[in-house]
Design an enzyme around this catalytic site. Structure first.
Site: not given
Ligand code: APR
Length: 246
Positions: A104, A121, A190-191, A215-216
């Site tokens: 983040n 990042h 994180t996805s 992660n939900p």
């Molecule tokens: N608690 C836990 N997980 C959650 C919640 C929550 N309240 N709400 C959503 N999520 C999960 C979603 O299910 C998803 O798997 O958070 C994840 C968010 O995924 P992304 O939007 O892909 O974010 P992230 O994994 O951080 O992306 C990684 O990719 O796009 C680039 O640089 C960007 O840092 C980012 C990186």
């Protein structure tokens, strides 16, 4: 919240020598910060974030990229850390050794009191010279869209990692080291789609660390995790810290 922690999770955290946490955008979702892959709103709905967060987009239209990041900065500026951020800061005080690695760029871990945050990042609050890479701690000191460095005249850009760019070396190496050394690996919000951050967990799995995903929604890692907790991190993390350390 109806989740009951398996006693093995409690025990693993209580006995852990080194806990590592990798967080993603989901950790800030309960602070009202849209996750990276959430649909964009308003003016930005027509753009794909993965098209804007790239050196090519910057080269083609620095003003558009700068304005997008200004929009994201203003979103984040109104956000406050949620209970999950604070729980991780508290966990660090209890753990023998704790490494917090984040994807983040919203600075919310730091605002919740976490120190030594490994930012893979970058951080939206900082800007840097687009050519020199010279980093400045905040945006406020500059005007312009994008602003220009007063002496060299070079454009200033957000100090964040764009798609196709390499991650900051020191931060990445520290994260790799921790993923190889930890005995509990928390994978939070994180996805697990973007590498190299997403592959750090492989080191933990290789070392038989206890991997706990919060992660939900399911991710490509869910089936490999020792435990997968399908609940929001803002609920689970405070409950986990209380269950483990009182
Ligand atoms: N608690 C836990 N997980 C959650 C919640 C929550 N309240 N709400 C959503 N999520 C999960 C979603 O299910 C998803 O798997 O958070 C994840 C968010 O995924 P992304 O939007 O892909 O974010 P992230 O994994 O951080 O992306 C990684 O990719 O796009 C680039 O640089 C960007 O840092 C980012 C990186």
């Amino acid at each position: 919240m109806s989740y009951q922690f398996p006693p093995q999770i409690i025990e693993a955290l209580q006995q852990a020598k080194h806990i590592m946490a990798l967080t993603g955008a989901g950790t800030s979702a309960e602070s009202g910060v849209p996750t990276f892959r959430d649909a964009q709103t308003g003016l930005w709905a027509q753009y794909d974030p993965q098209e804007l967060a790239t050196p090519d987009a910057w080269a083609r239209n620095p003003q558009l990229v700068w304005e997008w990041y200004t929009w994201r900065r203003n979103l984040v500026a109104e956000a406050r850390p949620n209970a999950g951020h604070y729980a991780l800061a508290k966990m660090a005080q209890h753990a023998n050794q704790f490494t917090l690695v984040t994807q983040n760029i919203d600075n919310l871990h730091q605002e919740a009191g976490s120190s030594n945050v490994i930012e893979l990042h970058g951080n939206l609050r900082r800007i840097k010279g687009a050519n020199s890479g010279c980093v400045y701690p905040n945006w406020e000191a500059f005007t312009g869209s994008p602003p220009q460095e007063p002496v060299s005249g070079e454009y200033m850009r957000p100090d964040v990692v764009w798609f196709g760019e390499i991650l900051p070396e020191v931060q990445l190496l520290s994260a790799i080291e921790a993923s190889q050394a930890c005995d509990v690996y928390l994978l939070i919000g994180t996805s697990s789609l973007v590498h190299p951050a997403a592959s750090l967990v492989v080191n933990a799995l290789r070392n038989q660390a206890t991997v706990i995903e919060i992660n939900p929604n399911p991710t490509p890692i869910t089936e490999y995790a020792t435990y997968a907790i399908p609940h929001p991190s803002g609920e689970i993390l405070p409950a986990l810290v209380t269950a483990v350390w009182g």
